[in-house]
Design an enzyme around this catalytic site. Structure first.
Site, short mmCIF file in Angstrom:
data_model
loop_
_atom_site.label_atom_id
_atom_site.label_comp_id
_atom_site.label_asym_id
_atom_site.label_seq_id
_atom_site.Cartn_x
_atom_site.Cartn_y
_atom_site.Cartn_z
N ASN A 94 20.54 0.18 -1.06
CA ASN A 94 20.06 0.86 0.22
C ASN A 94 21.09 0.51 1.47
OD1 ASN A 94 19.38 -1.68 -0.45
ND2 ASN A 94 17.64 -1.94 1.12
N GLU A 146 16.44 -0.99 -6.61
CA GLU A 146 14.93 -1.33 -6.68
C GLU A 146 14.35 0.03 -6.17
OE1 GLU A 146 13.30 -4.10 -3.54
OE2 GLU A 146 15.48 -4.48 -3.39
N ASP A 313 17.44 -11.95 -3.69
CA ASP A 313 16.79 -10.90 -2.68
C ASP A 313 17.44 -11.11 -1.32
OD1 ASP A 313 15.93 -8.49 -1.55
OD2 ASP A 313 13.81 -9.14 -1.28
N HIS A 317 20.31 -10.32 7.99
CA HIS A 317 20.54 -9.75 9.27
C HIS A 317 21.12 -10.70 10.11
CE1 HIS A 317 18.13 -6.32 7.88
NE2 HIS A 317 17.50 -7.30 7.31
#
Length: 456
Positions: A94, A146, A313, A317
């Site tokens: 992503n 994922e 994971d 940010h």
């Protein structure tokens, strides 16, 4: 002439810690024993009684490049990995653009080859691009996913009607599907129901335990029906662990290997809903923080073999991006550098045994994702010399100012951890004396089984 001679160390062997020396040549472990007479070597590491363990394999990182390099890039992310005792990572799709076709895959691969200091795999994204999956598999993606069953960072969530079709294609290719299991319909309904809620634990309410449990149940039914190999990302709930345990028991009773594996993250093990008030927006991730009963179930699942591995994971940010509003804040926390140190501290605190931690962070991930075929996952002769040297007595609190991610913060601030003294990747020391010791681009792309089979 050996490249590296590690002496005065201890390794875990035959169910106990034993004194040992290790000889590394051409990136591989070539000898393990005692009292080697070595006339010369490129480097001698005196471990002074510290442990030498397999380096970690983190199968779930988001290094944010291409497209989101303010948050992280392949160099900074891989430096964070190395400093935390991780020598291999698998990056998720992503990014911007998402890794969903040849062009985007090759763009990411080129960047990673130029910048990463650790070895890496790249996963292929799955949305409406089912016709592109074969191409991605032949290019060498490690796995697919994922696969987002619910909305998350990057907008790669798959439509319900496409999910089974995608898994069927992944089965046909002989590939692995990795699944982010949350029920999108339930999430949307709760979002509407709770739209006036301004409490700090709002995110846990809008993605409750039932949201994960429903999606896991749906995915398990499809996995069983199709016979596709799958991996559940970041399980976080008592209910999901119970479902996984039951399915694994049924498979074992029939003398079958389970079709799936699963992971848990350090933030779901060591943080809880009690931390919402302290963390605020910095505790927001998908799936969200859980209560004490779920945490106990996760720990039990690690110890009894229900849960196969731990993965970070790592989804950084910037502090400024998180902002004050829990609803608007992006989901995700940094974690690749703290994965191994937190798990080593858990061993020190008798939460789980050392042997189990080694399996959860090296061999099990290697085997599940086909990295064992590439020499990863064990401290044994002929395997890659991916190692960490660590003094388990050296507990110290995690501090954001000591970490290497661009995020600049950590949800684990002040929590005890055990950081490595050295990290080795294929026989090269990439972390020592609290500093990075590697050039950008030394990391190796670990081709997936689709690429390997094409070359056979």
């Amino acid at each position: 002439m050996p490249d590296i001679h590690i002496k005065n160390t201890r390794i875990y062997y035959n169910n106990s810690l034993q004194p040992a020396e290790i000889i590394i040549e051409h990136g591989k472990i070539t000898k393990i024993g005692k009292d080697f007479r070595v006339s010369s070597s490129d480097m001698v590491i005196d471990a002074k009684g510290s442990l030498t363990l397999p380096a970690g394999i983190d199968v779930h990182v988001h290094f944010r490049e291409p497209g989101m390099t303010l948050k992280e890039n392949w160099y900074t992310g891989s430096c964070a990995a190395a400093a935390g005792g991780i020598a291999t990572v698998i990056d998720q799709p992503n990014t911007i653009p998402p890794t969903t076709d040849r062009r985007s895959f090759e763009q990411k691969l080129e960047l990673a080859r130029k910048k990463s200091i650790v070895d890496f795999g790249i996963n292929g994204g799955v949305t409406g691009n089912i016709e592109k999956l074969k191409e991605l598999w032949r290019l060498g993606v490690t796995a697919f996913g994922e696969i987002f069953m619910a909305e998350s960072t990057g907008g790669l969530n798959i439509k319900e009607e496409d999910f089974e079709e995608a898994l069927a294609e992944i089965k046909r290719l002989g590939a692995l599907a990795t699944i982010h299991a949350e029920d999108e319909k339930m999430r949307l309904e709760l979002e509407q129901l709770l739209k006036g809620d301004v409490s700090c634990d709002y995110h846990s309410k809008v993605r409750p335990n039932a949201c994960e449990a429903s999606a896991v149940q749906c995915a398990l039914e499809i996995i069983s029906r199709l016979g596709v190999k799958a991996h559940f990302c970041h399980l976080s709930t008592l209910e999901a662990v119970g479902m996984i345990r039951k399915e694994k028991y049924l498979a074992k009773r029939e003398n079958k290997e389970p079709l799936f594996t699963c992971e848990v993250t350090p933030h779901h093990l060591f943080l809880s809903t009690r931390d919402w008030e302290r963390l605020g927006v910095f505790g927001k991730m998908n799936p969200p923080l859980r209560g004490s009963h779920s945490i106990k179930a996760l720990v039990n699942g690690l110890n009894d073999g229900t849960i196969d591995m731990v993965a970070s994971d790592h989804a950084p940010h910037l502090e400024s991006e998180k902002g004050p509003d829990i609803r608007a804040a992006p989901s995700g926390v940094p974690g690749v550098e703290t994965l191994m140190p937190l798990m080593l501290a858990a061993v020190r605190k008798n939460i789980l045994p050392l042997a189990k931690m080694i399996m959860l962070t090296s061999w099990n991930p290697a085997r599940a994702f086909g990295l064992d075929l590439l020499g990863k996952g064990k401290l044994e002769v002929s395997y890659d010399a991916d190692l960490m040297i660590v003094d388990p007595r050296n507990l110290q609190p995690v501090r954001a100012d000591m970490l290497h991610s661009k995020a600049g913060w950590t949800p684990f601030e002040g929590i005890d951890a055990v950081f490595p003294e050295y990290t080795l990747s294929r026989g090269e020391v990439i972390w020592m004396e609290e500093s990075i010791n590697a050039k950008p681009g030394r990391g190796k792309f670990l081709e997936g089984k689709g690429k390997m089979s094409e070359e056979d």
